[in-house]
Design a protein around this motif. Structure first.
Motif, PDB file in Angstrom:
ATOM      1  N   UNK A   1       0.829  -1.208   0.000  1.00  0.00           N
ATOM      2  CA  UNK A   1       0.000   0.000   0.000  1.00  0.00           C
ATOM      3  C   UNK A   1       0.862   1.257   0.000  1.00  0.00           C
ATOM      4  N   UNK A   2       1.898   1.253   0.810  1.00  0.00           N
ATOM      5  CA  UNK A   2       2.800   2.407   0.876  1.00  0.00           C
ATOM      6  C   UNK A   2       3.540   2.590  -0.444  1.00  0.00           C
TER       7      UNK A   2
ATOM      8  N   UNK B   1       2.723  -3.726 -12.804  1.00  0.00           N
ATOM      9  CA  UNK B   1       4.119  -4.067 -12.536  1.00  0.00           C
ATOM     10  C   UNK B   1       4.384  -4.159 -11.039  1.00  0.00           C
ATOM     11  N   UNK B   2       3.832  -3.208 -10.305  1.00  0.00           N
ATOM     12  CA  UNK B   2       4.066  -3.187  -8.861  1.00  0.00           C
ATOM     13  C   UNK B   2       3.432  -4.394  -8.183  1.00  0.00           C
ATOM     14  N   UNK B   3       2.201  -4.725  -8.584  1.00  0.00           N
ATOM     15  CA  UNK B   3       1.520  -5.856  -7.960  1.00  0.00           C
ATOM     16  C   UNK B   3       2.242  -7.165  -8.275  1.00  0.00           C
ATOM     17  N   UNK B   4       2.657  -7.350  -9.516  1.00  0.00           N
ATOM     18  CA  UNK B   4       3.371  -8.572  -9.894  1.00  0.00           C
ATOM     19  C   UNK B   4       4.702  -8.671  -9.157  1.00  0.00           C
ATOM     20  N   UNK B   5       5.408  -7.550  -9.094  1.00  0.00           N
ATOM     21  CA  UNK B   5       6.698  -7.552  -8.396  1.00  0.00           C
ATOM     22  C   UNK B   5       6.521  -7.842  -6.918  1.00  0.00           C
TER      23      UNK B   5
ATOM     24  N   UNK C   1      10.112   0.829  -9.370  1.00  0.00           N
ATOM     25  CA  UNK C   1       8.768   1.171  -9.845  1.00  0.00           C
ATOM     26  C   UNK C   1       8.158   2.283  -9.011  1.00  0.00           C
ATOM     27  N   UNK C   2       8.387   2.234  -7.700  1.00  0.00           N
ATOM     28  CA  UNK C   2       7.790   3.244  -6.815  1.00  0.00           C
ATOM     29  C   UNK C   2       8.581   4.532  -6.791  1.00  0.00           C
ATOM     30  N   UNK C   3       9.742   4.559  -7.465  1.00  0.00           N
ATOM     31  CA  UNK C   3      10.550   5.771  -7.496  1.00  0.00           C
ATOM     32  C   UNK C   3      11.289   6.048  -6.205  1.00  0.00           C
ATOM     33  N   UNK C   4      11.450   5.032  -5.355  1.00  0.00           N
ATOM     34  CA  UNK C   4      12.085   5.218  -4.047  1.00  0.00           C
ATOM     35  C   UNK C   4      13.473   4.614  -3.980  1.00  0.00           C
ATOM     36  N   UNK C   5      14.027   4.203  -5.103  1.00  0.00           N
ATOM     37  CA  UNK C   5      15.349   3.591  -5.098  1.00  0.00           C
ATOM     38  C   UNK C   5      16.378   4.628  -4.697  1.00  0.00           C
TER      39      UNK C   5
END
Length: 437
Positions: free
Chosen positions: A245-246, A353-357, A430-434
């Motif tokens: 969710x986050x 992509x996020x859900x699969x990952x 994907x979330x841009x938090x890398x």
């Protein structure tokens, strides 16, 4: 005892070091820093950002006046025949005429249906688009560095595990030869041990080659000398508490592809404003200063000279251009609809992509626990089997089977560990938090 030390080396995947790698050590932070400084893709996209920044100025948007200076000089040399009203002819050979002029002209469009303001805003959005694309390139490059780094961690551990297995095969071959010499073994056992030892040697050499190839790949991403040989950390730390969710909420704000789609929509809206601005009149001011001088021996005036200022106001209004105005506005609206669809598609793609990952991430964490337990069991089994073999209570085939099971368990554990790390990196990308620091 040497045997015990060899067995303990099999647990290298749990974080132990190895003396076989004496090269300079490269940390993940150093690898990322080097890539951010040297990577060609990042440097190229930074150049594009600089161009976009340079383009943001009022003059490029059409807001400022234009001042030009002109100069011309010419002449002629002619033979002329002039017939007057009285019928008299006048012939002149080699009549030389000259003309010269210079001056400055100022033109300034003061109103164009607000097109210049829409264009200025469009230039700003193009800069933002370039920065977002650059961020995407940086994140992708950092992800490549991290993936390549942990591929090296995995491969380095595999080399150490196969090296340990090779030591065990070497010990087995030595025992078989010793037994044959004292009459307690057979030539078949020596041959079988030799074949297995050669097979393990081949596998070890292959793993070392893969390790070296992975080093070349990482050096390429970091854009440094491809021949550099180095050692990486042994530990592969995996975050086990990532929250879907986050991450989903952060992706809607930080994902570069989504940001790019949103900016493209704004650019399309500004383009429509520019097109609609063509319905309004265009008003401009002009002024200038001009000096001209000419001579003509065959003219009414043999010499003419003039100088002075000019000024004026111009206005134009497109009344009809073959319905192109209406067509251009319709096309601009269709383009806005296209960018809106691209934005929604980008959202759906990112969510998928996020859900699969994330599902792969959870599965890999579960597999990691299972494979870790298998490694412990396989080590205990090899420990007991090796001790029994030394005592002569089991056959070489049983030892070989235990040895294979141990290597297989280690390989599967390292693969599970690496896959879990890859999915963790993918989720952050994907979330841009890398983390790119």
């Amino acid at each position: 005892m040497k045997t015990r030390k060899l067995l303990f080396a099999l647990v290298v995947l749990l974080g132990s070091g190895h003396a076989g790698f004496a090269q300079q050590k490269l940390s993940l932070e150093e690898a990322i820093s080097t890539a951010l400084k040297n990577n060609y893709d990042i440097r190229l996209v930074n150049n594009e950002i600089q161009i976009a920044k340079n383009n943001i100025n009022p003059g490029n948007a059409g807001m400022l006046p234009k001042l030009t200076a002109d100069y011309s000089r010419g002449g002629s040399n002619q033979n002329t025949v002039q017939t007057q009203a009285t019928g008299t002819e006048r012939r002149t050979d080699g009549a030389r005429s000259t003309n010269q002029s210079y001056g400055a002209a100022l033109g300034w469009t003061i109103f164009d249906g607000f097109q210049m303001f829409a264009n200025y805003d469009r230039l700003k959005e193009l800069q933002k688009l370039g920065e977002v694309n650059a961020k995407g390139t940086v994140i992708a490059t950092v992800a490549d560095v991290i993936n390549g780094y942990y591929a090296l961690v995995r491969q380095q551990q595999l080399v150490m595990a196969t090296d340990t297995a090779l030591d065990i095969s070497r010990m087995r071959l030595t025992i078989a030869k010793n037994k044959l010499e004292i009459g307690r073994g057979s030539k078949l056992d020596v041959l079988s041990a030799t074949v297995d030892y050669n097979a393990d040697t081949s596998l070890y050499l292959q793993q070392k080659n893969v390790l070296r190839t992975n080093m070349v790949t990482l050096n390429q991403v970091m854009a440094r000398d491809l021949n550099l040989v180095f050692e990486v950390d042994q530990n592969m730390k995996i975050e086990r508490d990532l929250n879907y969710t986050e991450l989903s909420g952060l992706a809607q704000q930080l994902n570069p592809a989504l940001q790019s789609a949103f900016i493209n929509k704004k650019i399309a809206e500004l383009n429509l404003k520019q097109v609609k601005g063509q319905r309004y009149p265009t008003v401009g001011l002009n002024s200038g200063y001009e000096f001209s001088n000419s001579t003509s021996p065959t003219g009414f005036n043999t010499q003419f000279r003039a100088r002075g200022f000019t000024y004026g106001v111009t206005a134009s209004l497109n009344l009809f251009n073959g319905f192109l105005q209406r067509q251009n506005e319709r096309n601009a609206k269709v383009e806005i609809n296209t960018t809106e669809l691209n934005l929604e598609k980008a959202r759906q793609d990112i969510n998928a992509q996020l859900l699969s990952a994330y599902q792969n991430y959870l599965t890999n964490l579960d597999l990691l626990k299972i494979e870790k337990n298998n490694v412990d069991i396989a080590k205990q089994n090899l420990d007991i089997t090796l001790e029994k073999y030394r005592l002569g209570s089991i056959s070489p085939l049983e030892l070989r089977e235990a040895q294979r099971n141990s290597i297989t368990a280690i390989t599967r554990y390292l693969d599970a560990q690496y896959q879990a790390k890859l999915t963790e990196i993918s989720l952050k990308e994907i979330s841009g938090t890398l983390n790119i620091q």
